[in-house]
Design a protein around this motif. Structure first.
Motif, PDB file in Angstrom:
ATOM      1  N   SER A 163     119.858  62.616 -15.994  1.00 32.08           N
ATOM      2  CA  SER A 163     119.261  62.036 -17.196  1.00 32.08           C
ATOM      3  C   SER A 163     119.618  60.580 -17.384  1.00 32.08           C
ATOM      4  O   SER A 163     118.887  59.834 -18.020  1.00 32.08           O
ATOM      5  CB  SER A 163     119.711  62.827 -18.430  1.00 32.08           C
ATOM      6  OG  SER A 163     121.125  62.736 -18.555  1.00 32.08           O
ATOM      7  N   GLN A 171     123.711  63.628 -17.454  1.00 31.53           N
ATOM      8  CA  GLN A 171     123.484  65.068 -17.397  1.00 31.53           C
ATOM      9  C   GLN A 171     122.658  65.374 -16.158  1.00 31.53           C
ATOM     10  O   GLN A 171     121.703  64.664 -15.852  1.00 31.53           O
ATOM     11  CB  GLN A 171     122.756  65.549 -18.652  1.00 31.53           C
ATOM     12  CG  GLN A 171     123.613  65.495 -19.907  1.00 31.53           C
ATOM     13  CD  GLN A 171     122.935  66.116 -21.107  1.00 31.53           C
ATOM     14  OE1 GLN A 171     121.726  66.085 -21.237  1.00 31.53           O
ATOM     15  NE2 GLN A 171     123.731  66.687 -21.993  1.00 31.53           N
ATOM     16  N   GLN A 185     126.459  58.840 -20.851  1.00 34.56           N
ATOM     17  CA  GLN A 185     126.758  60.169 -20.363  1.00 34.56           C
ATOM     18  C   GLN A 185     125.631  60.641 -19.449  1.00 34.56           C
ATOM     19  O   GLN A 185     124.469  60.569 -19.809  1.00 34.56           O
ATOM     20  CB  GLN A 185     126.933  61.144 -21.525  1.00 34.56           C
ATOM     21  CG  GLN A 185     127.324  62.547 -21.119  1.00 34.56           C
ATOM     22  CD  GLN A 185     128.752  62.644 -20.647  1.00 34.56           C
ATOM     23  OE1 GLN A 185     129.544  61.711 -20.836  1.00 34.56           O
ATOM     24  NE2 GLN A 185     129.110  63.735 -20.011  1.00 34.56           N
ATOM     25  N   TYR A 188     130.476  64.968 -12.788  1.00 39.61           N
ATOM     26  CA  TYR A 188     129.308  65.485 -13.486  1.00 39.61           C
ATOM     27  C   TYR A 188     128.785  66.713 -12.746  1.00 39.61           C
ATOM     28  O   TYR A 188     128.678  66.698 -11.512  1.00 39.61           O
ATOM     29  CB  TYR A 188     128.190  64.431 -13.554  1.00 39.61           C
ATOM     30  CG  TYR A 188     128.568  63.185 -14.304  1.00 39.61           C
ATOM     31  CD1 TYR A 188     128.633  61.955 -13.662  1.00 39.61           C
ATOM     32  CD2 TYR A 188     128.858  63.240 -15.662  1.00 39.61           C
ATOM     33  CE1 TYR A 188     128.977  60.805 -14.347  1.00 39.61           C
ATOM     34  CE2 TYR A 188     129.215  62.095 -16.352  1.00 39.61           C
ATOM     35  CZ  TYR A 188     129.271  60.880 -15.688  1.00 39.61           C
ATOM     36  OH  TYR A 188     129.629  59.751 -16.377  1.00 39.61           O
TER      37      TYR A 188
END
Length: 123
Positions: free
Chosen positions: A25, A3, A1, A112
């Motif tokens: 991230s 970020q 995932q 995102y």
């Protein structure tokens, strides 16, 4: 995932400059573009600029010649250098990343999104 976290916003006088940063991230796939959008109170989110991993850029007409987008693929970070700021540039600025196929300016091309950073330009 992945970020995304924006930073660098603030209050600046008209004619001044700010540099926004967007740090990911996780690793952004090389096929993903990174973009900046902004949203002023009572208005829809609008495209500002975008850049591919290869360095191809796109800008909204309203910021051409004043804003510069750049990207450091090794650091998974994108930047937005904003010069000659105007009061109409006041907005929350959002960073986004996605595999853009149709158009850099379409928010639905990006999967995102960051939480945004406020830019306020005083006249």
């Amino acid at each position: 995932q992945v970020q995304l976290v924006e930073s660098g916003g603030g209050l600046v006088q008209a004619g001044g400059s700010l540099r926004l940063s967007c740090a990911a991230s996780g690793r952004i796939p090389s096929t993903y573009a990174m973009g900046w959008f902004r949203q002023a109170p009572g208005k829809e989110r609008e495209f500002v600029a975008a850049i591919t991993s290869g360095g191809t850029t796109a800008y909204a007409d309203s910021v051409k010649g004043r804003f510069t987008i750049s990207r450091d693929n090794a650091k998974n970070t994108a930047y937005l250098q904003m010069n000659s700021l105007k009061s109409e540039d006041t907005a929350a600025y959002y960073c986004a990343a996605g595999r853009v196929v149709r158009s850099f300016s379409r928010p639905d091309e990006y999967i995102y999104w960051g939480q945004g950073t406020q830019v306020t330009v005083s006249s």
